[in-house]
Write a protein that holds these residues in place. Structure first.
Motif, PDB file in Angstrom:
ATOM      1  N   GLN A  62      18.040 -53.273  29.371  1.00 14.71           N
ATOM      2  CA  GLN A  62      18.415 -54.678  29.362  1.00 14.71           C
ATOM      3  C   GLN A  62      17.874 -55.411  28.154  1.00 14.71           C
ATOM      4  O   GLN A  62      18.485 -56.359  27.660  1.00 14.71           O
ATOM      5  CB  GLN A  62      17.843 -55.309  30.638  1.00 14.71           C
ATOM      6  CG  GLN A  62      17.969 -56.793  30.758  1.00 14.71           C
ATOM      7  CD  GLN A  62      17.094 -57.289  31.896  1.00 14.71           C
ATOM      8  OE1 GLN A  62      15.874 -57.219  31.830  1.00 14.71           O
ATOM      9  NE2 GLN A  62      17.712 -57.763  32.945  1.00 14.71           N
ATOM     10  N   HIS A  63      16.725 -54.954  27.690  1.00 13.18           N
ATOM     11  CA  HIS A  63      16.054 -55.652  26.600  1.00 13.18           C
ATOM     12  C   HIS A  63      16.892 -55.635  25.340  1.00 13.18           C
ATOM     13  O   HIS A  63      17.813 -54.831  25.200  1.00 13.18           O
ATOM     14  CB  HIS A  63      14.703 -54.996  26.339  1.00 13.18           C
ATOM     15  CG  HIS A  63      14.797 -53.510  26.125  1.00 13.18           C
ATOM     16  ND1 HIS A  63      15.059 -52.967  24.902  1.00 13.18           N
ATOM     17  CD2 HIS A  63      14.705 -52.474  26.988  1.00 13.18           C
ATOM     18  CE1 HIS A  63      15.096 -51.644  25.014  1.00 13.18           C
ATOM     19  NE2 HIS A  63      14.893 -51.317  26.271  1.00 13.18           N
ATOM     20  N   ARG A  64      16.521 -56.499  24.390  1.00 12.57           N
ATOM     21  CA  ARG A  64      17.261 -56.535  23.131  1.00 12.57           C
ATOM     22  C   ARG A  64      17.217 -55.153  22.483  1.00 12.57           C
ATOM     23  O   ARG A  64      16.217 -54.437  22.611  1.00 12.57           O
ATOM     24  CB  ARG A  64      16.659 -57.588  22.203  1.00 12.57           C
ATOM     25  CG  ARG A  64      15.224 -57.274  21.796  1.00 12.57           C
ATOM     26  CD  ARG A  64      14.671 -58.280  20.802  1.00 12.57           C
ATOM     27  NE  ARG A  64      13.338 -57.878  20.382  1.00 12.57           N
ATOM     28  CZ  ARG A  64      12.214 -58.304  20.953  1.00 12.57           C
ATOM     29  NH1 ARG A  64      12.271 -59.152  21.962  1.00 12.57           N
ATOM     30  NH2 ARG A  64      11.046 -57.886  20.500  1.00 12.57           N
ATOM     31  N   PRO A  65      18.290 -54.758  21.814  1.00 10.83           N
ATOM     32  CA  PRO A  65      18.274 -53.433  21.186  1.00 10.83           C
ATOM     33  C   PRO A  65      17.142 -53.352  20.162  1.00 10.83           C
ATOM     34  O   PRO A  65      16.966 -54.248  19.351  1.00 10.83           O
ATOM     35  CB  PRO A  65      19.629 -53.352  20.488  1.00 10.83           C
ATOM     36  CG  PRO A  65      20.493 -54.355  21.175  1.00 10.83           C
ATOM     37  CD  PRO A  65      19.578 -55.437  21.621  1.00 10.83           C
ATOM     38  N   ILE A  66      16.361 -52.294  20.255  1.00 13.35           N
ATOM     39  CA  ILE A  66      15.283 -52.071  19.282  1.00 13.35           C
ATOM     40  C   ILE A  66      15.576 -50.723  18.638  1.00 13.35           C
ATOM     41  O   ILE A  66      15.363 -49.675  19.246  1.00 13.35           O
ATOM     42  CB  ILE A  66      13.898 -52.065  19.963  1.00 13.35           C
ATOM     43  CG1 ILE A  66      13.680 -53.355  20.768  1.00 13.35           C
ATOM     44  CG2 ILE A  66      12.785 -51.884  18.912  1.00 13.35           C
ATOM     45  CD1 ILE A  66      12.388 -53.401  21.580  1.00 13.35           C
ATOM     46  N   LEU A  67      16.125 -50.770  17.436  1.00  7.26           N
ATOM     47  CA  LEU A  67      16.518 -49.526  16.762  1.00  7.26           C
ATOM     48  C   LEU A  67      15.471 -49.179  15.716  1.00  7.26           C
ATOM     49  O   LEU A  67      14.941 -50.052  15.044  1.00  7.26           O
ATOM     50  CB  LEU A  67      17.887 -49.700  16.102  1.00  7.26           C
ATOM     51  CG  LEU A  67      18.997 -50.192  17.040  1.00  7.26           C
ATOM     52  CD1 LEU A  67      20.311 -50.349  16.276  1.00  7.26           C
ATOM     53  CD2 LEU A  67      19.180 -49.234  18.213  1.00  7.26           C
ATOM     54  N   GLU A  72      25.879 -52.288  26.052  1.00  8.91           N
ATOM     55  CA  GLU A  72      26.939 -51.855  26.969  1.00  8.91           C
ATOM     56  C   GLU A  72      26.477 -50.765  27.930  1.00  8.91           C
ATOM     57  O   GLU A  72      27.252 -50.310  28.755  1.00  8.91           O
ATOM     58  CB  GLU A  72      28.130 -51.310  26.176  1.00  8.91           C
ATOM     59  CG  GLU A  72      28.789 -52.313  25.247  1.00  8.91           C
ATOM     60  CD  GLU A  72      29.741 -53.233  25.990  1.00  8.91           C
ATOM     61  OE1 GLU A  72      30.033 -52.947  27.156  1.00  8.91           O
ATOM     62  OE2 GLU A  72      30.164 -54.234  25.400  1.00  8.91           O
ATOM     63  N   ILE A  73      25.246 -50.296  27.772  1.00  5.28           N
ATOM     64  CA  ILE A  73      24.776 -49.236  28.674  1.00  5.28           C
ATOM     65  C   ILE A  73      24.728 -49.811  30.088  1.00  5.28           C
ATOM     66  O   ILE A  73      24.191 -50.892  30.300  1.00  5.28           O
ATOM     67  CB  ILE A  73      23.388 -48.713  28.236  1.00  5.28           C
ATOM     68  CG1 ILE A  73      23.485 -48.118  26.829  1.00  5.28           C
ATOM     69  CG2 ILE A  73      22.869 -47.668  29.219  1.00  5.28           C
ATOM     70  CD1 ILE A  73      22.170 -47.588  26.281  1.00  5.28           C
TER      71      ILE A  73
END
Ligand SMILES: Cc1cc2nc3c(=O)[nH]c(=O)nc-3n(C[C@H](O)[C@H](O)[C@H](O)COP(=O)(O)OP(=O)(O)OC[C@H]3O[C@@H](n4cnc5c(N)ncnc54)[C@H](O)[C@@H]3O)c2cc1C
Lengths: 254, 869
Positions: B298-303, B437-438
């Motif tokens: 759910q968290h912001r994407p961390i790439l 989208e996961i």
């Protein structure tokens, strides 16, 4: 009773230390930050005392703005309040730190019955801050403590020595520096961690006069880890000749 | 399985000892590969990759048939090794929209053959007593789901691989259950078999003349015939050592472990309640001993950038377990506490472990498998989850040893991003979007928003001026329809009655304008460009034999002829279907669908023999394609073309060079929409000019630009044309797909034997066209299927053929000229009869459907009079 626990934000260790390019600090991007295990125990002790006797547990640190992370760890362990003596990130020596903390204690609204410290910080390990604070505030101090109880305005503190234990009785208010093993610090519950994240931290500027001035960091050096490598010499009977060779030529004991 | 000495040479080197590397080693050994070396920079059994700290949840049901089947096969393997716990898994819905999605999950479960049930909140509570039922509206219960122990499975697979490769045991003995763990103790300590090189870091790959030669490590260099990169999120780094690309990025998946939870203390075993996926918060709660693991997407994407992932020495826990980013996890904690207060909101239960777990994310979320086409002998096996690891190891081992896998892996072919979607910038943009989208509710036609446009054809601006609604395929921007054609809705109002889609889901990413465009094309003329084809020219003195060997259709034809042909694997299943035109005595042009272009290219290049004089020239980016189709197409094209375009001078299924206005071009007279017309190929630089010329010439005939909705769906479905990846795939043969019109040619070709057998044999299933008989059998809103629905008999039993393949809708689309909503499906013989009434299940309801055509006869214009006019 009101208990103050003083902690220090340090890079997490337990793995290879990487220095920043200017060698002024540790590159903590993979490590994250933490406090020393002694300090975690000090918080646990404070929280237990307050649970038993009532009052408040406050955690305090002198450090950069981001050090509120460690204060929140304390709050998540159910300490009640937190104070950040906010610096610009420069390293403060033990004397300056102790002065700033002592000043903050004097200025505080609470009159603390007990000031708890970790026995030493996880990075600098100067073993001084707690003792210096006691000195400056004119309070009794016991260091290296592994058991602690409070009864009627007196602290009973135990210290392990070889072959036994020394027990001290000190009148409160007093300073106690705590060692790992005094208790089993709790893991924060989800609820406590969440409310800790939202709690207000009391941010103050430490007295500039006591600032880092007298203390200058030149550079850091990471210890080399090369000579600790283990070598497997072989397995089973086939290994014998090689072992003998090492014993004779390299270790020179045979 | 000696690990002391680092060998000088090995047949096959596997880089990475996570679940993927171990699965590969085992299955390569089963496939008869003997000389194997597995290298990992970390220690065994947990070298520090993502496999070491996962939640190990295996949830089989997905909307992709292949992924569902791969997870099912993997569960069976984990189970056979005694490393599976069948806890079940429940996806819970907090919203009405999610309840609909869970119904779609049921639909997919039925289509792919997975057991599943839809639960009321009370039924969920019976299985998960600690859940807050007030928050949920329904549950999707996957009874076959569970958890595994991938590290233990890895150990077993390594031991077995070694035992098989040294000849100590056979795969059959293992399958018969004759080989216990003790039997493997100490086998194969001698040379050969599977060698292990833990604590060994790969530092370079040696490539010479386009072939992999050796793997260089900090313990020496090993020559190798074949190398597989199974290095998880480090795979791009390893690929780069060989000058090729595996497009994925490390991404954070946050997870904490909370305990001890008194409630769990009364139960035995590692897991004793179903894993819960809280879909609407993108989280899961997975019991593990007395703890509960709470994971979040759910968290912001961390790439991450792969270079920033710490080494083993630098990492306090492991390289793939950086410290938790607290602020990103805050909302997740609140949501978890709210859903399971009884167990999680216990002050005694502490957070004992918390990480920013690192995993691999490919730009579209599917694995990255297959040969890396620019280096012979180098393979990718990356972006694979634990749930599908063993079966993917099996499939890739089959692919490496016998040329094709049992399960179609096209959607996971690493070559699908070849030369367009491999830059870090783009991969990250997509991964960023994908992350959100996961567990999302993703419409089957959903379009990406990020990283666009990345590939545009020469017509892009002109199409945009017509208010194109852009869809993307293999990076290419293609108009799906044009808003500028809205006026046609009035023109065809009568024909479109009953074909509009009142339901929002059914009409999402769709417009009735597509149907109107289709009708306009059938009545007048339309221009369609660019389809984003893969265009490969093959030249060289051996090219005739080579092309002949690749294709089912006879290719040694006169210059100027075109051949539409299946491309088969050895088992007779489809690798592709495409058009081959002969341009000269030693010059062919292959035109294939855009989405398959990268994979087809890899297939073709890998089949060029070492001594064969064949060169591939990739024209995909240098040629644009403009289709002009419809009854008026000849008049339009002739009016601006120097050459004679009459039926006599330019016969159907032939190709010629032509000059259209100022543009030198090449054209094929054929059509995927079943109309008279041409596909005109011109240099990209002339495309703009070509479009103007045709548009001006067509003005008098009201020529309209129309979109891929017509090309790819409405026109195609009416004509019964098959689409690769939908109808055509490795599990079905040309006989079953109704594509045996070539008969059996003299020359040898890939899959010939199986193809001949398939023609002789009775079909186990035959591809049919069906139509929906009633869109609202129970009254209410008319619904329109979108594809992948299970096909059932009148009693509600899903049809299954004698090979165990289930019938489902491979494509769905409206046929405006036949006035029906059409479906394609493979049906077993008993039901493959025209006029048979069957049912499909869609979003929880059943709809009657009729078999219209068995085989490939077009529903519209069955004699192909239009194409031949
Ligand atoms: C918190 C978390 C929870 C997860 N939960 C689930 C789940 O419930 N279900 C599920 O299916 N999946 C889950 N996953 C995903 C799953 O962990 C991964 O998809 C899977 O483990 C990948 O396996 P792998 O073998 O490809 O990669 P890895 O396990 O990462 O193995 C790659 C190996 O390559 C080695 N390597 C890299 N570079 C080199 C080099 N230069 N030289 C030598 N060796 C090298 C590494 O040391 C490593 O051991 C989860 C992931 C995370 C982070």
């Amino acid at each position: 009773m009101d208990v103050l626990t003083c902690i220090k934000r340090v890079p997490d260790t337990g793995s290879k230390i990487v220095l920043t390019e200017d060698r002024q600090s540790i590159d903590a991007s993979n490590l994250g930050f933490t406090m020393s295990p002694h300090e975690e125990c000090a918080i646990e002790a404070a929280v237990q005392l307050v649970e038993a006797h009532g009052g408040t547990a406050r955690v305090l640190t002198l450090g950069p703005p981001a050090a509120d992370e460690q204060l929140r760890t304390g709050l998540a362990m159910t300490a009640d309040e937190a104070t950040l003596l906010e610096t610009d990130g420069a390293e403060w020596g033990p004397r300056a730190t102790a002065n700033a903390i002592a000043d903050a204690v004097r200025a505080a609204e609470e009159e603390f019955d007990l000031l708890l410290f970790g026995n030493e910080s996880a990075d600098a390990a100067n073993y001084q801050v707690g003792i210096r604070v006691a000195e400056r505030l004119g309070l009794p101090v016991v260091a290296g403590i592994k058991s602690l109880e409070v009864e009627d305005g007196t602290a009973i503190a135990g210290r392990e020595v070889s072959g036994g234990e020394e027990i001290y009785e000190v009148d409160l208010p007093a300073v106690v520096t705590v060692k790992e093993g005094i208790n089993e610090p709790r893991y924060a519950s989800m609820r406590a961690k969440m409310s800790a994240r939202r709690q207000e931290v009391d941010r103050r500027e430490p007295d500039a006069e006591s600032g880092p001035g007298t203390f200058e960091k030149l550079r850091l050096e990471a210890p080399s880890d090369e000579d600790s490598a283990a070598e497997v010499l072989g397995e089973g009977p086939e290994a014998v000749p090689r072992i003998i060779e090492v014993l004779e030529e390299e270790v020179e004991v045979v | 399985m000696s690990s002391r000495e680092f060998p000088d040479s090995a047949g096959t080197v596997i880089i990475g000892a996570g679940i993927v590397g171990n699965s590969l080693a085992y299955h390569l050994a089963r496939q008869g590969v003997e000389d194997l070396l597995m290298i990992d920079k970390g220690p065994l059994p947990d070298p520090g990759g993502s496999t070491g700290h996962a939640s190990n949840f295996l949830m089989p049901v997905e909307h992709s048939k292949e992924m569902t089947h791969l997870t099912r096969r993997s569960i069976e393997q984990y189970d056979e090794m005694g490393t599976f716990a069948n806890s079940g898994g429940i996806e819970v819905a907090r919203t009405d929209e999610r309840v609909e999605e869970l119904k779609r999950r049921m639909q997919s479960a039925k289509a792919w053959g997975e057991p599943a049930e839809l639960l009321t909140p009370a039924e969920v509570e019976e299985l998960v007593p600690y859940i807050e039922t007030d928050l949920i509206e329904a549950g999707f219960y996957s009874t076959g789901a569970g958890t595994c122990d991938p590290l233990r499975a890895g150990e077993i697979m390594r031991a077995r691989a070694d035992a098989i490769a040294t000849g100590a045991v056979t795969p059959e003995e293992i399958d018969a259950g004759d080989v216990g763990p003790d039997d493997l103790e100490g086998v194969g300590d001698g040379p050969g078999g599977l060698s292990l090189a833990p604590n060994t870091e790969v530092q370079d790959l040696h490539v010479d003349e386009g072939e992999i030669r050796a793997v260089e490590t900090d313990r020496g260099t090993v020559t190798a015939d074949r190398v597989v990169i199974a290095a998880g999120l480090w795979s791009p780094e390893i690929a780069k050592m060989a000058g090729v690309e595996i497009p994925l990025t490390p991404a954070v998946h946050q997870m904490i472990s909370v305990g001890p939870i008194p409630f769990f203390e009364q139960f035995e075993g590692e897991i004793n309640h179903p894993v819960v996926r809280d879909m609407d918060t993108q989280m899961y709660e997975r019991p593990s001993g007395n703890d509960m693991e709470v994971g979040s997407y759910q968290h912001r994407p961390i790439l991450w950038d792969v270079e920033d992932v710490p080494s083993i020495e630098e990492a306090p826990l492991s390289p793939t377990q950086p410290p938790l980013t607290d602020d990103a996890f805050e909302q997740s904690m609140m949501d978890a506490l709210e859903l399971m207060p009884e167990v999680l909101d216990d002050p005694e239960a502490g957070i004992r472990h918390e990480i920013d777990g690192l995993l691999s994310e490919a730009p579209d979320g599917a694995p990255l498998l297959g040969p890396l086409q620019d280096v012979d002998g180098l393979w990718s096996c990356a972006a694979v989850w634990i749930k599908e690891g063993p079966a993917i190891g099996e499939m890739v081992a089959q692919w490496m040893t016998r040329g094709y896998p049992d399960v179609d892996l096209s959607e996971a072919n690493v070559n699908r991003f070849y030369e367009y979607g491999t830059s870090r910038e783009w991969v990250k943009a997509r991964a960023h979007e994908l992350y959100q989208e996961i567990y999302g509710i993703v419409h089957p036609s959903e379009q990406w928003q990020s990283g666009r446009p990345i590939r545009t054809s020469a017509f892009y601006d002109q199409q945009d001026d017509h208010d194109a609604r852009w869809f993307e395929a293999a990076g290419w921007e293609r108009p799906q329809w044009f808003e500028s054609n809205e006026d046609l809705l009035d023109v065809y109002a009568d024909e479109l009655e009953g074909l509009h889609r009142p339901n929002e889901w059914d009409s999402r990413w769709w417009s009735p304008i597509i149907l109107a465009e289709h009708l306009h094309m059938r009545d007048h003329v339309a221009m369609i460009g660019d389809m984003g084809f893969g265009i490969f020219d093959f030249v060289g003195s051996d090219v005739v034999d080579y092309v002949e060997r690749m294709a089912v259709g006879r290719c040694d034809v006169d210059v100027g002829k075109t051949v539409y042909t299946p491309i088969l694997a050895e088992n007779g299943g489809f690798v592709s279907d495409l058009t081959i035109a002969r341009l000269g005595p030693e010059h062919y042009r292959v035109v294939t669908g855009g989405a398959a272009a990268g994979s087809d290219r890899a297939w073709f290049t890998s089949h060029i023999g070492d001594d064969e004089h064949v060169t591939l020239l990739d024209r995909s980016d240098s040629l644009c394609t403009l289709g002009v189709w419809g009854p008026d197409a000849r008049e339009v094209v002739q009016s601006v073309t120097e050459e004679d375009m009459s039926h006599e001078a330019f016969a159907p299924y032939t190709a010629q060079e032509i000059t259209v206005g100022e543009t030198d071009a090449w054209a094929m007279r054929l059509s995927y929409v079943g109309e008279l017309g041409w596909e005109i190929y011109a240099p990209m630089s002339k495309g703009h000019r070509l479009w103007e010329t045709i548009a001006d010439a067509g003005d008098a005939h009201d020529i309209r630009p129309v979109g891929m909705g017509v090309y790819g769906t409405t026109g195609r479905m009416e004509k019964g044309y098959r689409l690769f990846g939908h109808e055509l795939e490795i599990e079905y043969t040309p006989a079953e797909a109704g594509l045996t019109f070539h008969g059996l040619k003299e020359a040898d070709f890939n899959g010939k034997e199986a193809y001949a057998e398939a023609i002789e044999a009775d079909n186990a299933a035959t591809l049919c066209t069906l139509s929906v008989a009633d869109h609202a059998p129970d009254g209410g809103q008319a619904r329109f299927m979108l594809g992948n629905e299970p096909v059932m008999d009148q009693d509600g039993q899903v049809l299954v053929d004698e090979e165990g393949r289930r019938s489902y809708v491979t494509s769905a689309g409206t046929g405006p000229s036949v006035g029906k909503h059409l479906l394609m499906a493979y049906l077993p013989p008993a039901h493959a009869e025209e006029g048979t009434r069957l049912q499909v299940e869609y979003m929880g309801d059943r709809y009657p459907v009729d078999v219209e055509v068995v085989g490939s006869r077009p529903l519209f214009d069955p004699e192909n009079d239009r194409i031949r006019s």
